[in-house]
Design a protein around this motif. Structure first.
Motif, PDB file in Angstrom:
ATOM      1  N   UNK A  86      29.244  22.338  49.848  1.00  0.00           N
ATOM      2  CA  UNK A  86      29.143  23.588  50.871  1.00  0.00           C
ATOM      3  C   UNK A  86      28.320  24.692  51.656  1.00  0.00           C
ATOM      4  N   UNK A  87      27.819  25.240  50.579  1.00  0.00           N
ATOM      5  CA  UNK A  87      25.689  25.751  50.740  1.00  0.00           C
ATOM      6  C   UNK A  87      25.202  25.066  51.842  1.00  0.00           C
ATOM      7  N   UNK A  88      24.583  23.936  51.648  1.00  0.00           N
ATOM      8  CA  UNK A  88      23.826  23.245  52.596  1.00  0.00           C
ATOM      9  C   UNK A  88      24.145  23.590  53.479  1.00  0.00           C
ATOM     10  N   UNK A  89      25.974  22.423  53.921  1.00  0.00           N
ATOM     11  CA  UNK A  89      25.993  22.187  55.158  1.00  0.00           C
ATOM     12  C   UNK A  89      26.687  23.604  55.868  1.00  0.00           C
ATOM     13  N   UNK A  93      19.135  32.472  50.446  1.00  0.00           N
ATOM     14  CA  UNK A  93      20.038  32.858  49.759  1.00  0.00           C
ATOM     15  C   UNK A  93      20.226  32.410  48.878  1.00  0.00           C
ATOM     16  N   UNK A  94      21.134  32.394  48.139  1.00  0.00           N
ATOM     17  CA  UNK A  94      21.458  31.154  46.703  1.00  0.00           C
ATOM     18  C   UNK A  94      23.023  31.531  46.162  1.00  0.00           C
ATOM     19  N   UNK A  95      23.234  30.393  45.987  1.00  0.00           N
ATOM     20  CA  UNK A  95      24.780  30.936  44.876  1.00  0.00           C
ATOM     21  C   UNK A  95      24.452  31.517  43.796  1.00  0.00           C
ATOM     22  N   UNK A  96      24.805  32.226  43.260  1.00  0.00           N
ATOM     23  CA  UNK A  96      25.352  33.232  42.631  1.00  0.00           C
ATOM     24  C   UNK A  96      25.763  32.569  41.446  1.00  0.00           C
ATOM     25  N   UNK A 153      27.006  39.017  47.401  1.00  0.00           N
ATOM     26  CA  UNK A 153      28.421  39.065  48.438  1.00  0.00           C
ATOM     27  C   UNK A 153      28.763  37.671  47.979  1.00  0.00           C
ATOM     28  N   UNK A 154      30.479  38.571  48.370  1.00  0.00           N
ATOM     29  CA  UNK A 154      31.162  37.395  47.906  1.00  0.00           C
ATOM     30  C   UNK A 154      31.592  36.472  49.021  1.00  0.00           C
ATOM     31  N   UNK A 155      31.463  35.677  48.599  1.00  0.00           N
ATOM     32  CA  UNK A 155      31.662  33.946  49.178  1.00  0.00           C
ATOM     33  C   UNK A 155      33.003  34.241  50.340  1.00  0.00           C
ATOM     34  N   UNK A 156      33.783  34.993  50.141  1.00  0.00           N
ATOM     35  CA  UNK A 156      35.711  34.753  51.251  1.00  0.00           C
ATOM     36  C   UNK A 156      34.663  36.022  51.951  1.00  0.00           C
ATOM     37  N   UNK A 157      34.103  36.457  52.057  1.00  0.00           N
ATOM     38  CA  UNK A 157      33.176  37.506  53.021  1.00  0.00           C
ATOM     39  C   UNK A 157      32.644  36.543  54.526  1.00  0.00           C
ATOM     40  N   UNK A 158      32.336  35.354  53.814  1.00  0.00           N
ATOM     41  CA  UNK A 158      32.109  34.789  55.731  1.00  0.00           C
ATOM     42  C   UNK A 158      32.960  33.716  55.677  1.00  0.00           C
ATOM     43  N   UNK A 159      33.321  33.111  57.386  1.00  0.00           N
ATOM     44  CA  UNK A 159      33.896  32.989  58.173  1.00  0.00           C
ATOM     45  C   UNK A 159      32.832  31.589  57.859  1.00  0.00           C
ATOM     46  N   UNK A 160      34.241  30.820  57.014  1.00  0.00           N
ATOM     47  CA  UNK A 160      34.123  28.947  57.445  1.00  0.00           C
ATOM     48  C   UNK A 160      33.063  28.452  56.801  1.00  0.00           C
ATOM     49  N   UNK A 161      33.439  29.064  55.971  1.00  0.00           N
ATOM     50  CA  UNK A 161      32.397  28.233  55.023  1.00  0.00           C
ATOM     51  C   UNK A 161      32.477  27.532  53.669  1.00  0.00           C
ATOM     52  N   UNK A 162      34.006  27.919  53.919  1.00  0.00           N
ATOM     53  CA  UNK A 162      34.415  27.445  52.283  1.00  0.00           C
ATOM     54  C   UNK A 162      35.630  26.214  52.320  1.00  0.00           C
ATOM     55  N   UNK A 163      34.750  24.971  52.742  1.00  0.00           N
ATOM     56  CA  UNK A 163      35.848  23.824  53.377  1.00  0.00           C
ATOM     57  C   UNK A 163      37.076  23.850  52.952  1.00  0.00           C
ATOM     58  N   UNK A 222      28.688  32.176  38.397  1.00  0.00           N
ATOM     59  CA  UNK A 222      28.994  31.859  37.724  1.00  0.00           C
ATOM     60  C   UNK A 222      29.527  31.429  36.166  1.00  0.00           C
ATOM     61  N   UNK A 223      28.860  30.939  35.914  1.00  0.00           N
ATOM     62  CA  UNK A 223      28.747  30.856  34.439  1.00  0.00           C
ATOM     63  C   UNK A 223      29.288  29.867  33.600  1.00  0.00           C
ATOM     64  N   UNK A 224      30.202  29.059  34.480  1.00  0.00           N
ATOM     65  CA  UNK A 224      31.141  28.064  34.391  1.00  0.00           C
ATOM     66  C   UNK A 224      30.857  26.821  35.045  1.00  0.00           C
ATOM     67  N   UNK A 225      30.488  26.956  36.229  1.00  0.00           N
ATOM     68  CA  UNK A 225      30.123  25.684  36.816  1.00  0.00           C
ATOM     69  C   UNK A 225      29.258  26.365  37.220  1.00  0.00           C
ATOM     70  N   UNK A 226      27.567  25.013  37.067  1.00  0.00           N
ATOM     71  CA  UNK A 226      26.763  25.211  37.905  1.00  0.00           C
ATOM     72  C   UNK A 226      26.794  24.830  39.528  1.00  0.00           C
ATOM     73  N   UNK A 227      27.951  24.765  40.143  1.00  0.00           N
ATOM     74  CA  UNK A 227      27.736  23.785  41.107  1.00  0.00           C
ATOM     75  C   UNK A 227      28.904  24.354  42.469  1.00  0.00           C
ATOM     76  N   UNK A 228      29.573  25.706  41.568  1.00  0.00           N
ATOM     77  CA  UNK A 228      29.650  26.386  42.573  1.00  0.00           C
ATOM     78  C   UNK A 228      29.566  27.489  41.994  1.00  0.00           C
TER      79      UNK A 228
END
Length: 175
Positions: free
Chosen positions: A68-71, A100-103, A48-58, A105-111
């Protein structure tokens, strides 16, 4: 004995999810999902895309960081439980073992721009009129389509379909 068998199956499922979480984040294609119906469970994996979730991408950068994921774990759980549903002739089926886990992105292991969601809907062996609904679509045009595949092992059935904000509900194996 039947309750013990269900508990053993659930433990095996949870262990496999724990071991496969990292592998799944690499293998699940964005905007895709699967449901595998086996015995009394419908095992689901969604990207699922991160932008589908409300108020998690600070920081509103379109990526979810590990901070952000942990918070926002509680908010993520609440939104998944409210917006990903399976119903049958007995009503709404519970979603158990949600992980659930972060997908990747192959460019940044932290996002990540995708969240990999896994869980099991408890269903009856003789459930009929299965209806899956999803109301977690992203902001980008490509994030407004979810490609799904469903397998029912006992009935030897498979199906594929797409969900959109305009068509977020699908009857499974309707006759």
């Amino acid at each position: 004995m039947r309750v013990l068998k269900k508990q053993i199956i659930m433990i095996i499922f949870m262990m496999s999810l724990l071991l496969a979480t990292e592998a799944q984040s690499h293998m699940m294609v964005a905007q895709h999902g699967t449901i595998n119906m086996v015995n009394n469970g419908a095992f689901m994996v969604l990207s699922l895309p991160i932008s589908a979730f409300n108020d998690i991408d600070d920081d509103i950068n379109g990526h979810l960081s590990t901070v952000e994921f942990n918070a926002h774990r509680v908010e993520i759980i609440a939104q998944i439980l409210a917006k990903v549903k399976l119903k049958d002739n007995n009503g709404l089926r519970p979603l158990e073992g949600l992980m659930f886990s972060l997908g990747d992105d192959h460019h940044d292991a932290d996002t990540a721009t995708q969240l990999i969601v896994m869980g099991r809907f408890a269903i009856d062996d003789n459930a009929t009129n299965l209806i899956f609904s999803l109301d977690l679509f992203g902001l980008a045009e490509a994030e407004k389509v979810m490609s799904m595949s469903v397998k029912h092992k006992a009935a030897n059935q498979t199906m594929a379909f797409k969900l959109t904000p305009e068509h977020p509900i699908q009857n499974l194996f309707a006759e």
